[in-house]
Design a protein around this motif. Structure first.
Motif, mmCIF file in Angstrom:
data_model
loop_
_atom_site.group_PDB
_atom_site.id
_atom_site.type_symbol
_atom_site.label_atom_id
_atom_site.label_comp_id
_atom_site.label_asym_id
_atom_site.label_seq_id
_atom_site.Cartn_x
_atom_site.Cartn_y
_atom_site.Cartn_z
ATOM 1 N N ALA A 99 60.343 37.488 -42.747
ATOM 2 C CA ALA A 99 60.469 37.831 -44.156
ATOM 3 C C ALA A 99 61.902 37.610 -44.633
ATOM 4 O O ALA A 99 62.849 37.794 -43.868
ATOM 5 N N CYS A 119 61.951 40.327 -49.653
ATOM 6 C CA CYS A 119 60.759 40.968 -49.098
ATOM 7 C C CYS A 119 61.128 42.195 -48.269
ATOM 8 O O CYS A 119 60.394 43.191 -48.251
ATOM 9 N N SER A 181 54.531 42.404 -49.718
ATOM 10 C CA SER A 181 55.596 41.988 -50.631
ATOM 11 C C SER A 181 55.164 40.695 -51.295
ATOM 12 O O SER A 181 54.963 39.685 -50.603
ATOM 13 N N CYS A 183 56.298 37.860 -52.562
ATOM 14 C CA CYS A 183 57.629 37.347 -52.231
ATOM 15 C C CYS A 183 58.464 36.946 -53.450
ATOM 16 O O CYS A 183 58.020 36.163 -54.298
#
Length: 204
Positions: A99, A119, A181, A183
Motif C-alpha cells: 500500500a 492508503c 482504502s 486508493c
C-alpha cells in the motif's frame, strides 16, 4: 441472495465492515482504473489476518499464479481460508506491491509528495475504530491494480485495465473484518492519476 448493504465510497476515502461467514461483497470500479486496497482480519480474533505469503504459497501448489482472480482463496497467517473470489471482470489483482504511504511516496516520487494522502493513513483511520493501530498493518490486496513482474523480477505499476463498472466479488469463509482504502495515489497510473469513487454491495 438478499442485498444487505449498498455503499458508495468517495474517491480517496476509507471504508470497513464485518462480513459474516457466507455473505458476499462485490466491489465495483464505477469509472475505471481505480485501485482498491484491502486488509482482512478474522473478526473474532484479529490476531489472525490476511497473509500474502500463505495465499501465494498455496496458489503455487495449484499452478503458480502470483496474482488473484476467480477461484483464488485468500488465506490467513494460520493458513485458513478467509475469503474466496467468486467473480471477477478484471482477470487479475495484485497481492505483492503493498500500500502507498507517506514514506513510500517520498522514496518513489520525491520529498514534495511527503504530505500527500495515502492508503496507509486510510487503513490506520479505520483500524482505530476496532482498537487496532500501525502494529496491526499487514500485507494487503490491491484490487484492480495492474502490477506485472518484469523479466528481471521488478514489480511495475502499469495502467489499470478495469472498465467502468468493473467488479470483483468474494464470499466470506469466516466472519471477516474487511478494511478498504479507495486508493488516493496520484503519482503513478494505478488510478489513472485521478482517484474516483467505488460502490460496495453486500449480499447474504
Amino acid at each position: 441472495m438478499t442485498l444487505i448493504s449498498d455503499q458508495f465510497v468517495p474517491a480517496r476515502a476509507p471504508y470497513s465492515v464485518v462480513l459474516k461467514q457466507g455473505q458476499t461483497m462485490r466491489i465495483i470500479d464505477l469509472e475505471s482504473q481505480q485501485a482498491v486496497d484491502a486488509l482482512f482480519y478474522n473478526a473474532q480474533d484479529t490476531s489472525e489476518r490476511y497473509s500474502a505469503q500463505d495465499t501465494l504459497a498455496a496458489q503455487a501448489l495449484q499452478g503458480g499464479r502470483y496474482d488473484l482472480t476467480t477461484g483464488a482463496v485468500l488465506r490467513s497467517n494460520e493458513g485458513r481460508p478467509m475469503v474466496t473470489l467468486t467473480a471477477d471482470s478484471c482477470g487479475f489483482h495484485d497481492s505483492c506491491a503493498g500500500a502507498c504511504s507517506c514514506e513510500s511516496n517520498i522514496v518513489r516520487f520525491g520529498y514534495e509528495t511527503r504530505f500527500m494522502h495515502s492508503c496507509r493513513e486510510n487503513f490506520l483511520t479505520e483500524l482505530a475504530k476496532y482498537g487496532m493501530d500501525k502494529r496491526d498493518l499487514v500485507s494487503n490486496v490491491n484490487f484492480f491494480m495492474n502490477v506485472p513482474i518484469r523479466p528481471n523480477g521488478e514489480l511495475t505499476v502499469d495502467d489499470g485495465v478495469s472498465e467502468p463498472g468493473g467488479y470483483v466479488e468474494f464470499i466470506a469463509d469466516m466472519d471477516v473484518l474487511v478494511v478498504i482504502s479507495n486508493c488516493p495515489q496520484v503519482n503513478n497510473p494505478c488510478n489513472g492519476f485521478t482517484p474516483t469513487p467505488i460502490q460496495i454491495l453486500i449480499s447474504g
